[in-house]
Design an enzyme around this catalytic site. Structure first.
Site, PDB file in Angstrom:
ATOM      1  N   ASP A  23      40.190  39.944  45.334  1.00 46.88           N
ATOM      2  CA  ASP A  23      40.828  39.377  44.140  1.00 46.88           C
ATOM      3  C   ASP A  23      41.772  40.451  43.617  1.00 46.88           C
ATOM      4  OD1 ASP A  23      41.602  38.531  41.642  1.00 46.88           O
ATOM      5  OD2 ASP A  23      39.575  38.376  40.804  1.00 46.88           O
ATOM      6  N   LYS A  87      51.253  42.775  39.028  1.00 41.66           N
ATOM      7  CA  LYS A  87      51.187  41.424  39.595  1.00 41.66           C
ATOM      8  C   LYS A  87      52.194  40.462  38.954  1.00 41.66           C
ATOM      9  CE  LYS A  87      47.685  37.801  40.388  1.00 41.66           C
ATOM     10  NZ  LYS A  87      46.227  37.538  40.311  1.00 41.66           N
ATOM     11  N   GLU A 187      43.489  31.144  43.600  1.00 36.28           N
ATOM     12  CA  GLU A 187      42.336  31.617  42.826  1.00 36.28           C
ATOM     13  C   GLU A 187      41.389  30.482  42.416  1.00 36.28           C
ATOM     14  OE1 GLU A 187      44.272  33.980  39.825  1.00 36.28           O
ATOM     15  OE2 GLU A 187      44.884  35.452  41.321  1.00 36.28           O
ATOM     16  N   ASP A 211      40.740  29.747  33.587  1.00 41.46           N
ATOM     17  CA  ASP A 211      40.763  31.170  33.929  1.00 41.46           C
ATOM     18  C   ASP A 211      41.452  31.966  32.821  1.00 41.46           C
ATOM     19  OD1 ASP A 211      41.165  33.708  34.934  1.00 41.46           O
ATOM     20  OD2 ASP A 211      41.834  33.055  36.913  1.00 41.46           O
TER      21      ASP A 211
HETATM   22  P1  ADP Z   1      42.365  39.574  35.424  1.00 41.96           P
HETATM   23  O1  ADP Z   1      42.044  38.291  36.093  1.00 41.96           O
HETATM   24  O2  ADP Z   1      43.485  39.461  34.435  1.00 41.96           O
HETATM   25  O3  ADP Z   1      42.580  40.701  36.369  1.00 41.96           O
HETATM   26  P2  ADP Z   1      39.566  39.827  34.440  1.00 41.96           P
HETATM   27  O4  ADP Z   1      39.117  38.494  34.866  1.00 41.96           O
HETATM   28  O5  ADP Z   1      38.925  40.998  35.077  1.00 41.96           O
HETATM   29  O6  ADP Z   1      41.147  40.005  34.494  1.00 41.96           O
HETATM   30  O7  ADP Z   1      39.383  39.896  32.852  1.00 41.96           O
HETATM   31  C1  ADP Z   1      39.652  41.052  32.143  1.00 41.96           C
HETATM   32  C2  ADP Z   1      39.493  40.785  30.667  1.00 41.96           C
HETATM   33  O8  ADP Z   1      38.142  40.348  30.407  1.00 41.96           O
HETATM   34  C3  ADP Z   1      39.728  41.995  29.817  1.00 41.96           C
HETATM   35  O9  ADP Z   1      40.568  41.666  28.723  1.00 41.96           O
HETATM   36  C4  ADP Z   1      38.339  42.362  29.334  1.00 41.96           C
HETATM   37  O10 ADP Z   1      38.346  43.006  28.069  1.00 41.96           O
HETATM   38  C5  ADP Z   1      37.682  40.996  29.241  1.00 41.96           C
HETATM   39  N1  ADP Z   1      36.225  41.072  29.253  1.00 41.96           N
HETATM   40  C6  ADP Z   1      35.428  41.628  30.184  1.00 41.96           C
HETATM   41  N2  ADP Z   1      34.132  41.543  29.828  1.00 41.96           N
HETATM   42  C7  ADP Z   1      34.103  40.902  28.631  1.00 41.96           C
HETATM   43  C8  ADP Z   1      33.058  40.514  27.722  1.00 41.96           C
HETATM   44  N3  ADP Z   1      31.793  40.784  27.985  1.00 41.96           N
HETATM   45  N4  ADP Z   1      33.419  39.883  26.590  1.00 41.96           N
HETATM   46  C9  ADP Z   1      34.706  39.626  26.312  1.00 41.96           C
HETATM   47  N5  ADP Z   1      35.720  39.961  27.105  1.00 41.96           N
HETATM   48  C10 ADP Z   1      35.435  40.604  28.257  1.00 41.96           C
HETATM   49 MG    MG Z   2      41.769  36.980  37.566  1.00 43.68          MG
END
Ligand code: ADP
Ligand code: MG
Length: 615
Positions: A23, A87, A187, A211
């Site tokens: 991912d 990205k 995705e 998402d």
């Molecule tokens: P992306 O798909 O954009 O790469 P992710 O799916 O990894 O990102 O999501 C990242 C986001 O999720 C960040 O903004 C992070 O702060 C938030 N996040 C991660 N864990 C938690 C949580 N327990 N509660 C709220 N937000 C969270």
């Molecule tokens: Mg993502």
């Protein structure tokens, strides 16, 4: 740990490598595999239990890149040399990202062209492909370290709205990182696979994948039918995510503390980190108390929910839009899948469950689910799940430009891929030695309303009268959704092919707009098409008539020549501003005039030809 096979040539044991699922996220990236014993997908974790690698790259003074948590530390203190959200730039030109230029704290080069964008860090320039390749290289190295074996083959996920340019860029980034990218997977498709959807033959399900990541939000409506994943609609906001929650919390604290001016870089960073901490904490408890430097900060769940409510409402609106784009109602949705770290926030989960009126799928970690699904896909590709074939479909129609600027569709939108179609064309002019082939993507009848993907010349067609050469054009969309166009003149065998690597990308909004436009303009398009076709026919007739008169002038009477001349002039005049009906009427009358003498001349030519022949 993996399958063992014997190399027949050397007789030695070979360890068969596994294919990993990646991912490659805007905020975080990670790798998953199918566990060799449990046969279940698992994410690869470092000793510290960390699976997520922040998609951040820091370049030091010598241009050496560091990726992940180490790099993240420099986000605020060295904004010019620390690249995040690469990205978003994949497959884009500066013009594509111009309106969001202020979002990037590093230098995105404005070359005012349609060519692919570059980023400057220190005194070096990097393409988004190179930047993503740094992240992928880091993931590859980590995976090899954890698995204690070489990793060279991967499946990489991309958002459903990614166009060819962005998919190709992702694939190129993989190649640059030393990975053989076996498949690019959407995705939401991966997330559905992780939940085991689509794995049953004959199963038909309509799924909404919500998402909400760090910086982007997208919702996809999928129809899954016997292993075929069709994207019915996508919607979202490419500049809305968890980072907005953090920023809003910081602003809330700053105003409560009466700190009016923006804090210095280090302090701002500390506030931001603390805000993210608070947000995560509030996903599982009712209040948060912390400290930033000497400032005490606190946040209740209630306050937090008030702060983020507008963002959440926006995402719900996007879901409603996606549903109506897909021409579905809420009751049509069988499953709702939660993806992205920000869906851990209870308010988000509840809002989505309320909208769809059902329990959401959230049993898997939302920030791992895409990688887990990529691993499932990798396993299918490795042949470990033989009776299962995963198919994707083309989001927009693909075709070529024909006479008069019309779009001739070879592969319609929503075709299953891989897919191959061939069609024969011919030349317009006598002795035409080359043919220009322009490839377009889109739903409109007129190519200029669609998007040009590529253009090339088929040269070396031997001189033949118009209409005689047989040019076969074939379109092959491979499993990654990449288009290969081949043109071959069948009589002579000359051929030419291109792999379509578009110059710049479309935003998701643009893809959507193209689809919408095609619906709203369908009627206009049909009228324009009819006019263009009539005009094309007229041009061919004019060419033929002029040709004929040139060769056979002395065989025609003065009256015939005059009448023809008049009809030709009228038709030429109507070509400029005539309506379809007028053009057609003028074609008819020119035909009426020329038919008698054309037949006479033909008869003569035949009898002349016959004279010399012994029967
Ligand atoms: P992306 O798909 O954009 O790469 P992710 O799916 O990894 O990102 O999501 C990242 C986001 O999720 C960040 O903004 C992070 O702060 C938030 N996040 C991660 N864990 C938690 C949580 N327990 N509660 C709220 N937000 C969270
Ligand atoms: Mg993502």
């Amino acid at each position: 740990m993996a399958k063992i096979s014997i190399n027949i040539a050397t007789g030695s044991l070979q360890q068969q490598e596994m294919i990993v699922g990646i991912d490659l996220g805007t905020t975080n990236s990670l790798v998953a595999i199918i566990h060799p014993e449990s046969k279940k997908p698992v994410v690869l974790k470092e000793h510290d239990g960390h699976a997520l690698v922040p998609s951040v790259i820091h370049f030091d003074g010598t241009g050496t890149a560091t990726v992940g948590d180490e790099a993240k530390k420099y986000l605020i203190t060295e904004p010019h040399n620390t690249i995040f959200s690469a990205k978003r730039l994949m497959g884009k030109s500066y013009n594509d990202v111009r309106e969001h230029a202020s979002f990037f704290t590093y230098k995105v080069i404005d070359d005012n062209t349609e060519s692919l964008v570059k980023v400057q860090a220190g005194n070096k320039f990097y393409s988004p492909i190179e930047l993503s390749s740094f992240i992928l290289k880091e993931l590859k190295t980590r995976a090899e370290h954890i698995l204690k074996t070489q990793v060279t083959r991967a499946v990489i996920t991309v958002p459903a709205y990614f166009n060819d340019a962005q998919r190709q860029a992702t694939r190129d980034a993989g190649k640059l990182a030393g990975l053989d990218v076996l498949r690019i997977v959407n995705e939401p498709t991966a997330a559905s696979l992780a939940y085991g959807l689509g794995m049953d033959k004959g199963e038909v399900r309509t799924v909404a994948v919500y998402d909400l990541g760090g910086g982007t939000f997208d919702v996809s409506i999928l129809r899954i039918n016997s292993g075929i994943f069709e994207v019915l609609a996508t919607n979202g906001d490419t500049y809305l995510g968890g980072a907005d929650f953090d920023r809003a919390i910081v602003n809330y604290w700053l105003s409560k503390l009466n700190l009016n001016e923006t804090p210095a870089a280090e302090m701002a960073q500390a506030f931001r980190l603390q805000a993210e901490e608070a947000k995560k904490h509030l996903s599982v408890s009712a209040s948060f108390d912390g400290k930033v430097g000497e400032y005490p900060v606190s946040l209740s769940k209630r306050e937090f929910e008030d702060i983020i409510m507008p963002f959440v409402e926006k995402t719900i609106q996007c879901c409603t839009n996606a549903l109506s784009d897909a021409q579905l109602i809420i009751g049509d949705i069988d499953e709702v899948i939660m993806v992205g770290g920000s869906t851990r926030v209870p308010l988000v989960k509840n809002a989505v469950a309320d909208l769809f009126g059902k329990k959401v799928n959230d049993s898997l970690n939302p920030d791992e689910v895409v990688a887990l699904g990529a691993a499932v896909q990798a396993d299918i590709l490795a042949g470990n799940n033989k009776d299962f074939l995963l198919l994707d479909i083309t989001p927009l129609s693909l075709g070529i430009e024909t006479m008069g600027g019309l779009m001739d569709v070879l592969i319609p939108r929503n075709s299953k891929i891989p897919s191959k179609v061939s069609r024969q064309y011919t030349t317009q002019k006598d002795g035409q030695g080359s043919m220009r082939i322009s490839v377009y993507q889109g739903e409109r009848d007129i190519v200029k309303d669609n998007r040009k993907l590529a253009e090339f010349n088929l040269t070396g067609i031997p001189g033949m009268p118009a209409g005689l050469p047989k040019v076969e054009i074939s379109f092959l969309v491979n499993a990654d959704g990449i288009l290969i166009v081949k043109a071959k003149e069948l009589r002579s065998g000359v051929e030419q092919s291109v792999e379509v690597k578009p110059q710049y990308g479309l935003s998701d909004e643009e893809v959507e707009k193209m689809l919408l436009d095609s619906i709203t303009n369908a009627k206009d398009d049909m009228q324009v098409r009819a006019l263009v076709e009539a005009k094309t026919e007229a041009r061919i007739l004019l060419d033929m008539t002029n040709n004929f008169i040139g060769k056979n002038r002395e065989l025609l009477t003065i009256q015939e020549l005059e009448a023809t001349e008049n009809a030709v002039q009228r038709l030429e005049y109507l070509l400029i501003s005539g309506s379809k009906d007028e053009v057609q009427a003028a074609i008819e009358s020119l035909n009426e005039i020329s038919r008698p003498y054309a037949e006479r001349v033909m008869d003569q030519a035949i009898s002349v030809a016959m004279k010399g022949k012994k029967i």
